[in-house]
Design a protein around this motif. Sequence first.
Motif: not given
Length: 71
Positions: A2, A4, A7, A18, A20, A36-37, A40-41, A44
Amino acid sequence: MERQFTALIRRDKDEYVSRCLEIDVECHAKTWEEAKECLKKAVEGYVKTASPEKLDNVGNDFFMYRFVVES
Protein backbone atom coordinates in the motif's frame (compact mmCIF):
# COMPACT_ATOMS: atom_id res chain seq x y z
CA MET A 1 2.19 -2.91 -1.01
CA GLU A 2 0.00 0.00 0.00
CA ARG A 3 1.11 3.54 -0.74
CA GLN A 4 -0.42 6.71 0.61
CA PHE A 5 -0.97 9.71 -1.65
CA THR A 6 -2.22 13.24 -1.06
CA ALA A 7 -4.90 14.88 -3.19
CA LEU A 8 -5.64 18.55 -3.65
CA ILE A 9 -9.09 19.24 -5.08
CA ARG A 10 -10.11 22.75 -6.05
CA ARG A 11 -13.06 24.30 -7.81
CA ASP A 12 -12.18 25.98 -11.10
CA LYS A 13 -15.16 27.74 -12.68
CA ASP A 14 -17.53 24.94 -13.77
CA GLU A 15 -15.36 21.94 -12.83
CA TYR A 16 -13.29 20.40 -10.07
CA VAL A 17 -9.58 19.82 -10.59
CA SER A 18 -7.91 17.11 -8.52
CA ARG A 19 -4.16 16.73 -8.36
CA CYS A 20 -1.95 14.15 -6.70
CA LEU A 21 0.76 16.11 -4.94
CA GLU A 22 3.38 13.36 -4.86
CA ILE A 23 3.27 12.56 -8.57
CA ASP A 24 2.30 14.60 -11.61
CA VAL A 25 -1.26 13.29 -12.10
CA GLU A 26 -4.33 15.51 -12.51
CA CYS A 27 -8.03 15.00 -13.30
CA HIS A 28 -10.94 17.26 -14.19
CA ALA A 29 -14.56 16.44 -13.32
CA LYS A 30 -17.99 18.01 -12.86
CA THR A 31 -18.34 17.11 -9.15
CA TRP A 32 -16.05 16.83 -6.15
CA GLU A 33 -16.82 13.10 -5.81
CA GLU A 34 -16.08 12.46 -9.50
CA ALA A 35 -12.81 14.37 -9.20
CA LYS A 36 -11.82 12.26 -6.20
CA GLU A 37 -12.65 8.95 -7.91
CA CYS A 38 -11.05 9.99 -11.20
CA LEU A 39 -7.81 10.88 -9.44
CA LYS A 40 -7.74 7.62 -7.50
CA LYS A 41 -8.14 5.62 -10.72
CA ALA A 42 -5.49 7.71 -12.48
CA VAL A 43 -3.01 7.21 -9.63
CA GLU A 44 -3.75 3.46 -9.57
CA GLY A 45 -2.99 3.35 -13.30
CA TYR A 46 0.23 5.28 -12.79
CA VAL A 47 1.34 2.95 -10.00
CA LYS A 48 0.62 -0.14 -12.12
CA THR A 49 2.69 1.11 -15.06
CA ALA A 50 5.51 3.02 -13.32
CA SER A 51 8.91 1.44 -12.89
CA PRO A 52 9.82 0.45 -9.31
CA GLU A 53 12.56 3.09 -9.32
CA LYS A 54 9.98 5.83 -9.92
CA LEU A 55 7.94 4.65 -6.95
CA ASP A 56 10.78 4.07 -4.48
CA ASN A 57 10.83 7.59 -3.07
CA VAL A 58 7.27 8.73 -3.75
CA GLY A 59 6.01 10.58 -0.72
CA ASN A 60 9.10 10.05 1.42
CA ASP A 61 10.10 13.71 1.50
CA PHE A 62 6.69 15.30 1.13
CA PHE A 63 5.53 18.00 3.52
CA MET A 64 2.37 20.04 3.40
CA TYR A 65 2.39 23.58 4.67
CA ARG A 66 -0.45 26.07 4.71
CA PHE A 67 0.07 29.76 5.34
CA VAL A 68 -1.72 33.10 5.26
CA VAL A 69 -0.57 36.38 3.72
CA GLU A 70 -2.09 39.83 4.07
CA SER A 71 -3.54 41.37 0.95
